[in-house]
Design a protein around this motif. Sequence first.
Motif, PDB file in Angstrom:
ATOM      1  N   ALA A  30      14.142  26.355  24.932  1.00  0.00           N
ATOM      2  CA  ALA A  30      15.242  27.259  25.312  1.00  0.00           C
ATOM      3  C   ALA A  30      15.815  27.433  24.094  1.00  0.00           C
ATOM      4  N   LEU A  66      14.220  30.675  28.189  1.00  0.00           N
ATOM      5  CA  LEU A  66      13.478  29.640  27.948  1.00  0.00           C
ATOM      6  C   LEU A  66      11.986  30.162  27.753  1.00  0.00           C
ATOM      7  N   VAL A  87      19.546  28.131  32.505  1.00  0.00           N
ATOM      8  CA  VAL A  87      19.093  29.224  31.546  1.00  0.00           C
ATOM      9  C   VAL A  87      18.998  30.552  32.188  1.00  0.00           C
TER      10      VAL A  87
END
Length: 427
Positions: free
Chosen positions: A162, A170, A197
């Motif tokens: 990430a 990611l 994320v």
Amino acid sequence: MKTYRFKQVDAFTPRPLYGNPVGVVLDADDLTDEQMQQIANWTNLSETTFVLKPTIAGPAYRLRIFTPVHELPFAGHPTIGSCHAVLEANVVAPKDGRLVQECGAGNLPLRIEASTGSERAENRRIWVEAPEAKLIGEQPELSSTLSEVLGCRIAESPAPTAFRNGPTWLFVRFETESEVAALKPDMSALAKLSPTVTGVAAFAFVNGGEFVVHIRCFAPVAGVPEDPVTGSANAALPAYLVHHGLLEKTGREYIATQGTELGRDGRVCVRVLDTDGFGYDGIRALRRVRPEDEDDYGSRVRPARLHRQRADDRGGARGDPRRDPRVPPIPKAPRREGQPGRALHHEDRSARDRRLVDRPGRSGSGLRARLRAVDAGRREDIPSPLSVARRGARRPHRQGPERRALRQDRERSRAPRHHRPRRHLRT
């Protein structure tokens, strides 16, 4: 009511109706955060931007970026598309081909290049110096889960990693381009996979040809199942390549392809500026809607009454301000003679009632009677479709003397005793 200039720009493409569209609202200084979010939700684009006056000296303008769900500090295609919009609208003028944009991620330098021998806007190429992508961490424990959620086994190395340059992506590598093109991810499972994320960027290296990288970006958490072309992810990809020692596969300048699965055919040019993977990304941007000096609904936004705008003369229904003004008006349905309030033919109502018969929880006895009347051609016995739909079975239009007497008896029995009229025997 105050109106605002609005442009829709296709970024990361040399052709109209391709790439990734962004909505740009100009001179939006007096809009509130709630109104901006409402407009972004109304446009239903992956991002909508609002151009404001800068808060500090130096930048040419300030930009706020909204998805249909929330605000972003930085995004690639909104930055490039908004720069194209402000240049075309003469809001700002570049100095020696350079501008500075203020946004949530800081002050971003922009460079404007024109093709050799041409100054036309469609031949303009805009580069943005993206924010530095910071490493969040490697997540090898997600390899098997990502393979299952994305529908294809990911490469054994490197591990999913990430990076954040505004949004957090990611990155997941696949062995071949065909595997990336065939991905069919489970969006609900992908949204629950990692709430920290913004989305998952799946990519593969391309052997030969114009493009070096084929990438797809999925962000269901942000309200975008698949982004057509993603500038922030492409700008952060060099940092991922440098971190894992893969930059020699692409070189310091390359072109990535994205959005072909969605029919968008996006192209992102990437230049790596230093050994840490910090770089530019950019490509041409094209305006799609008509200029503001034309009197049409597509070029202006009314944030306080978006749901009440009329579109009758633009071919759309009332309350739909997004219809293309070039679409011809929808012809009105013919009306029955003698019944000006109804616009459906008997055949149309019959088809509608056949659908209502199959609805659960409805007996449909009156509807079947109506269908039999239609089949027999007795149109004078056909009741109103609204009465049929509400009651399920219609009452006769006329009541005989026996039915009328029963109804009167029921009314008398419900009344108080001292209010009941004296009943006379019939002879």
